[in-house]
Design a protein around this motif. Structure first.
Motif, short mmCIF file in Angstrom:
data_model
loop_
_atom_site.label_atom_id
_atom_site.label_comp_id
_atom_site.label_asym_id
_atom_site.label_seq_id
_atom_site.Cartn_x
_atom_site.Cartn_y
_atom_site.Cartn_z
N ALA A 404 0.83 -1.20 0.00
CA ALA A 404 0.00 0.00 0.00
C ALA A 404 0.86 1.24 0.00
CB ALA A 404 -0.91 -0.01 1.23
N PRO A 405 0.38 2.35 -0.57
CA PRO A 405 1.14 3.61 -0.56
C PRO A 405 1.46 4.06 0.86
CG PRO A 405 -0.71 3.73 -2.08
CD PRO A 405 -0.88 2.45 -1.33
N GLN A 406 2.53 4.82 0.97
CA GLN A 406 3.00 5.21 2.30
C GLN A 406 1.98 6.05 3.05
OE1 GLN A 406 5.81 4.00 3.63
NE2 GLN A 406 5.14 4.95 5.55
N ASP A 407 1.29 6.98 2.33
CA ASP A 407 0.31 7.82 3.03
C ASP A 407 -0.84 6.98 3.56
OD1 ASP A 407 -0.54 7.22 0.47
OD2 ASP A 407 -1.74 9.05 0.29
N VAL A 408 -1.25 5.95 2.83
CA VAL A 408 -2.30 5.05 3.32
C VAL A 408 -1.81 4.27 4.53
CG1 VAL A 408 -3.75 3.06 2.73
CG2 VAL A 408 -3.37 4.89 1.06
N ARG A 409 -0.58 3.77 4.47
CA ARG A 409 -0.03 3.02 5.60
C ARG A 409 0.10 3.92 6.83
NH1 ARG A 409 2.73 -1.74 4.29
NH2 ARG A 409 4.35 -1.34 5.85
N ASP A 410 0.54 5.15 6.64
CA ASP A 410 0.67 6.05 7.78
C ASP A 410 -0.67 6.33 8.44
OD1 ASP A 410 3.37 6.17 7.30
OD2 ASP A 410 3.29 8.08 6.21
N ARG A 411 -1.70 6.51 7.64
CA ARG A 411 -3.01 6.88 8.18
C ARG A 411 -3.72 5.69 8.81
NH1 ARG A 411 -6.92 10.82 7.70
NH2 ARG A 411 -9.07 10.10 7.83
N TYR A 412 -3.67 4.53 8.16
CA TYR A 412 -4.51 3.41 8.56
C TYR A 412 -3.76 2.31 9.30
CZ TYR A 412 -7.89 5.58 5.42
OH TYR A 412 -8.74 6.47 4.81
N THR A 413 -2.54 2.56 9.69
CA THR A 413 -1.85 1.61 10.57
C THR A 413 -1.48 2.27 11.90
OG1 THR A 413 0.33 2.13 9.63
CG2 THR A 413 -0.91 0.31 8.63
N ALA A 414 -1.94 3.49 12.12
CA ALA A 414 -1.63 4.20 13.36
C ALA A 414 -2.32 3.51 14.54
CB ALA A 414 -2.08 5.65 13.25
N LEU A 415 -1.61 3.34 15.64
CA LEU A 415 -2.13 2.73 16.85
C LEU A 415 -1.76 3.58 18.05
CD1 LEU A 415 -1.28 -1.04 16.22
CD2 LEU A 415 -3.57 -0.03 16.33
N PRO A 416 -2.57 3.59 19.09
CA PRO A 416 -2.23 4.38 20.29
C PRO A 416 -1.00 3.81 20.99
CG PRO A 416 -4.14 2.98 20.69
CD PRO A 416 -3.85 2.88 19.23
N THR A 417 -0.29 4.66 21.67
CA THR A 417 0.94 4.24 22.34
C THR A 417 0.67 3.32 23.53
OG1 THR A 417 0.86 6.27 23.68
CG2 THR A 417 2.16 6.31 21.63
N ASP A 418 -0.54 3.41 24.10
CA ASP A 418 -0.84 2.59 25.28
C ASP A 418 -1.51 1.26 24.92
OD1 ASP A 418 -3.20 3.66 24.36
OD2 ASP A 418 -3.98 4.17 26.35
N LEU A 419 -1.45 0.87 23.63
CA LEU A 419 -2.05 -0.40 23.24
C LEU A 419 -1.29 -1.54 23.93
CD1 LEU A 419 -4.20 -1.63 21.29
CD2 LEU A 419 -2.32 -2.02 19.69
N PRO A 420 -1.99 -2.46 24.60
CA PRO A 420 -1.30 -3.56 25.30
C PRO A 420 -0.39 -4.34 24.36
CG PRO A 420 -3.61 -3.48 25.93
CD PRO A 420 -3.45 -2.52 24.79
N PRO A 421 0.79 -4.72 24.80
CA PRO A 421 1.73 -5.47 23.93
C PRO A 421 1.17 -6.79 23.44
CG PRO A 421 2.83 -4.62 25.90
CD PRO A 421 1.37 -4.40 26.11
N VAL A 422 0.20 -7.35 24.17
CA VAL A 422 -0.34 -8.65 23.79
C VAL A 422 -0.97 -8.61 22.40
CG1 VAL A 422 -2.58 -8.24 24.86
CG2 VAL A 422 -1.77 -10.58 24.58
N VAL A 423 -1.46 -7.44 21.96
CA VAL A 423 -2.11 -7.35 20.66
C VAL A 423 -1.11 -7.65 19.54
CG1 VAL A 423 -3.41 -5.87 19.09
CG2 VAL A 423 -3.79 -5.69 21.56
N ALA A 424 0.01 -6.94 19.55
CA ALA A 424 1.02 -7.16 18.50
C ALA A 424 1.67 -8.53 18.65
CB ALA A 424 2.09 -6.06 18.57
N GLU A 425 1.91 -8.97 19.88
CA GLU A 425 2.54 -10.27 20.08
C GLU A 425 1.67 -11.39 19.54
OE1 GLU A 425 3.19 -10.42 24.22
OE2 GLU A 425 4.77 -8.87 24.25
N LYS A 426 0.37 -11.32 19.85
CA LYS A 426 -0.53 -12.37 19.37
C LYS A 426 -0.68 -12.30 17.85
CE LYS A 426 -2.21 -14.91 21.56
NZ LYS A 426 -1.80 -16.30 21.90
#
Length: 809
Positions: A404-426
């Motif tokens: 996907a284009p970089q601007d799309v990736r920047d906009r639609y892959t943004a996540l809050p900094t306090d997201l629990p690590p278990v989400v990415a790990e799983k």
């Protein structure tokens, strides 16, 4: 009606009238019935407790406990009817969801359980406060403070939806309460006397001057804003200013959170038909109706990231990310019923054009292709036509999709900094063997639809970081949990993702007509693939229909096609394959295929009788029935004891016998109570002979019944007034039964029914209980006083000795 009873009724009425100002807050007014029931029960509980020998401060305590029980019964049914830890936990979750709803909804908001709980409980607390101040402590003037607080909050929240009618209703209720208190004061101090024309003194009512002043003050309060129209704020109008309700191009038309609305609709589904439609596609039973998408995740909610909307054009802009929009189209006609309100426009995705009867009532968010109503009436009974693109990419094409284009990736892959690590790990753990974004997405879908996850609508809602972590731990939830969690996990894998909301495919009504009901509300994730744009995936088990491109093709192509495939693919994804040839993809996803699914459904239907909620409800119903039967059973037991039964000789029988004085008086008491039950209350100031004559005259007894009444009166007077030792050989029990038959013959059907089911003489049972409580309270106070005296006596003696031994200065 006593003055205390009038105060009780008027305080409840004043609260109910003041609560009307809350009507504009929700789109549905059914919660008012619940609120009125709560006010009535609180008033009844207060009236009952005030007649007991308890302290006055116990009355509001009892009312608060009754309010809590009503809230548990009304909003915590999932935890069982009987109060307990389970019901309290359910009530806490409903309250928490209501607090979240307050932050997400604009006025008027949909009637979610949390919002209804907050409104009804707040009105109940005001009812307790008003009843306590005005009735229990007889300070009606001070009751205006909680009523004013209720009106001010309701009118302030309603804003431009408020009306002077609510102020008039609240003020009228308060005036009625003040008038009732005035009558109460007069009744306690005596009547007001005025001299007549000739110097005579006659009684009269209180002067109506106070009423005139109250009505005049209310009229001035209502008319003053008319005389001074430049006042744009105050009690009658809080004034949000500047909005006509239609919304202008460039401003967001609504702030309703569709996920919160969706949670309320899914947890309490209905079979009400929301809309019908026709589609000229062979895959019409697999096409979702999308109302919008939420593309911004802040760690608390998924929400619409756009802050501006534009006028709705005749032809919608090209879908984001789709390279070639020259593909076949699907044409559909839609008809909305009056049950679908506060919704964005349902359409197949991606819609290319939409025809509406009044285009000015709609706005477009061009980024998410969401069509929003500009006013509350735009959706009502709407008929519209949609032309949508018929996209059918294959699994092989999506595997080879470019990054996907970089601007799309920047906009639609943004996540809050306090997201629990278990989400990415799983997410990384589940997709460890995948080589591209498509395989990672299908791996997530297969994991969610596997045996480890269960569909459960009793789980508390929420799409924030904490809710996602809890969902990954417990692995139970409904479509909102699955969609929001998969979208967050896809973003953690750097796959552009967002959450879409809308409806699953409707049920076929015959031909090409489909019907969408309240059970088809749904949410799902949309993932972005270069050259194809946004594509839906279905991670929710037993709900919806899997996308056809989630079943991989046997041979991948060497490069992505420039145009979406026009022909339908030969295979479709299915989480649970079956050998039945007539099992559709939708039936497979719903788990309606195979003998095993039917066995599970039968087992669930057979086990509902054993559920704790059903057993608790049955126990509560039986307890209520037993409570209602107490007066009847107590009265029958007293009658049996007085007239004889159970092997004991009563006041008369089959043969003459000497009766004791107690037996004669018991027969007379039974006669008096029988007359009381049938509409003739006792008069303790009369002699037995006078009372017998009164009963015979008022009941119009026949000759035999009147004669039996006279014999009972003579026997009673002989016991009361004759010298000791005078026998009473008459079979008085037979006379009592004769009098009862005569009383019942003239009482009418309603009187006879009341005498059996709810006899007025059963009030003596309450009197006895009150006397016992009062005696116990007195005895307890005496015992406590003695104990305190016993403990403090040595201390007093020591202090006395020291005082005597201390020399005077």
């Amino acid at each position: 009606m006593t003055t205390r009873a009038k105060l009780t009724v008027y305080s409840a009425l004043a609260t109910a009238l003041a609560a009307l100002c809350m009507m504009p807050l929700l789109t549905n007014r059914g919660w008012l019935t619940h609120a009125a029931l709560v006010i009535a029960v609180i008033a009844a509980v207060g009236a009952g407790l005030r007649r007991s020998p308890l302290y006055r401060w116990t009355v509001p305590v009892g009312q608060l406990l009754a309010l809590l029980l009503l809230m548990l019964l009304g909003f915590a049914g999932a935890g069982g009817v009987l109060p307990g830890p389970a019901t309290m936990r359910v009530l806490d979750r409903v309250l928490a969801s209501g607090l979240d709803d307050i932050q997400q909804y604009a006025i008027p908001a949909p009637p979610t359980p949390g919002l209804r709980l907050i409104l009804v409980s707040a009105i109940g607390l005001i009812a307790v406060a008003v009843d306590t101040v005005a009735v229990t402590y007889r300070r009606s003037a001070l009751a205006g403070l909680p009523l004013l607080a209720l009106y001010s909050v309701g009118n302030g929240l309603a804003g431009e939806h408020g009306s002077w009618v609510w102020f008039a209703a609240a003020a009228a209720g308060y005036l009625l309460l003040l008038f009732a208190e005035g009558q109460d004061r007069v009744s306690r101090w005596g009547r007001v006397f005025h001299g007549g024309a000739r110097g005579s003194v006659e009684s009269a009512r209180v002067s109506p001057g106070g009423r005139q002043v109250g009505v005049l003050a209310l009229a001035v309060a209502l008319l003053l804003p008319v005389v001074l129209p430049h006042w744009s704020s105050g009690l009658l109008h809080s004034g949000s200013g500047g909005s006509n309700g239609k919304g202008a191009a460039g401003s967001l038309a609504t702030s309703l959170d569709p996920l919160v609305s969706l949670e309320a609709a899914i947890t309490k589904p209905t079979d009400a038909e929301l809309l019908t439609y026709t589609l000229d596609s062979p895959l019409a039973d697999q096409i979702y109706l999308r109302t919008g998408s939420l593309d911004q995740f802040d760690g608390t909610n998924w929400k619409l990231g756009s802050t501006t909307v534009s006028d709705l054009p005749a032809t919608l802009p090209a879908p984001e990310g789709l390279r070639n929009a020259q593909v076949p189209r699907i044409e559909g006609d839609f008809t909305v019923t009056d049950r679908l309100e506060g919704s964005w426009l349902p359409m197949p995705y991606p819609a290319a054009a939409v025809q509406l009867p009044n285009r000015g009532d709609w706005r477009l968010d061009p980024l998410t292709r969401t069509v929003l109503p500009a006013n509350d009436k735009a959706m009502r009974n709407l008929r519209y036509h949609v032309s949508a693109l018929d996209l059918r990419p294959t699994a092989a094409e999506l595997r080879l999709a470019a990054t996907a284009p970089q601007d799309v990736r920047d906009r639609y892959t943004a996540l809050p900094t306090d997201l629990p690590p278990v989400v990415a790990e799983k997410a990384r753990s589940v997709t460890a063997g995948a080589q591209n974004d498509y395989d990672r997405a299908t791996a997530l879908v297969n994991w969610f639809t596997g045996p480890d996850f269960k569909y459960d609508t009793t789980v508390s809602g929420g799409t924030g970081s904490n809710a996602i972590a809890v969902f990954l731990r417990d692995r139970r939830g409904f479509c909102v949990h699955y969609a929001s969690t998969m979208a967050a996990m896809a973003r953690a894998l750097k796959i552009p993702a967002r959450v879409a909301v809308g409806f699953t495919p409707g049920d076929n009504k015959g031909g090409d007509v489909y019907s969408v009901t309240g059970r088809m509300y749904h949410a799902w994730p949309e993932l972005y693939f270069a050259n194809y744009g946004w594509l839906r995936f279905e991670p929710t088990p037993s709900r919806g229909v899997p996308a056809r491109y989630t079943e991989p093709a046997s041979t991948p192509t060497s490069a992505p096609t420039q145009q979406a495939t026009a022909a339908p693919q030969p295979s479709a994804a299915a989480p649970a394959p079956t050998a039945a040839s007539d099992c559709t993809a939708k039936q497979r996803q719903l788990g309606e295929c195979g003998a095993e699914d039917r066995a599970v459904a039968r087992a669930a239907e057979e086990s509902w009788l054993l559920s704790g909620q059903v057993l608790g409800t049955l126990a509560a119903v039986l307890a209520l029935i037993a409570l209602l039967l107490v007066p009847m059973l107590w009265r029958a037991a007293v009658r049996r004891r007085r007239l004889g039964g159970g092997g004991r000789r009563g006041p008369g029988g089959g043969r003459p016998a000497e009766l004791t004085d107690a037996q004669v008086l018991a027969a007379w008491d039974e006669l008096v109570d029988s007359a009381w039950d049938l509409g003739i209350p006792p008069d303790e100031s009369r002699t037995p002979r006078s009372a017998a004559r009164r009963i015979a005259e008022e009941a119009r007894l026949d000759e035999d019944s009147a004669a039996a009444t006279g014999r009972l009166a003579l026997a009673t007077e002989r016991v009361l007034y004759a010298p000791p030792g005078q026998p009473s050989p008459e079979p008085l029990a037979a006379d009592v039964r004769t009098v009862r038959r005569g009383l019942r013959a003239t009482a009418g059907r309603a009187g006879r029914t009341r005498a059996v089911l709810l006899p007025p003489s059963s009030a003596q049972l309450w009197w006895r209980i009150s006397d016992a409580v009062r005696a116990a309270r007195t005895a307890a106070g005496t015992a406590v006083g003695r104990a305190v005296g016993t403990v403090s006596a040595p201390v007093r003696r020591v202090l006395t000795r020291r005082k005597r031994s201390t020399p005077e200065s």
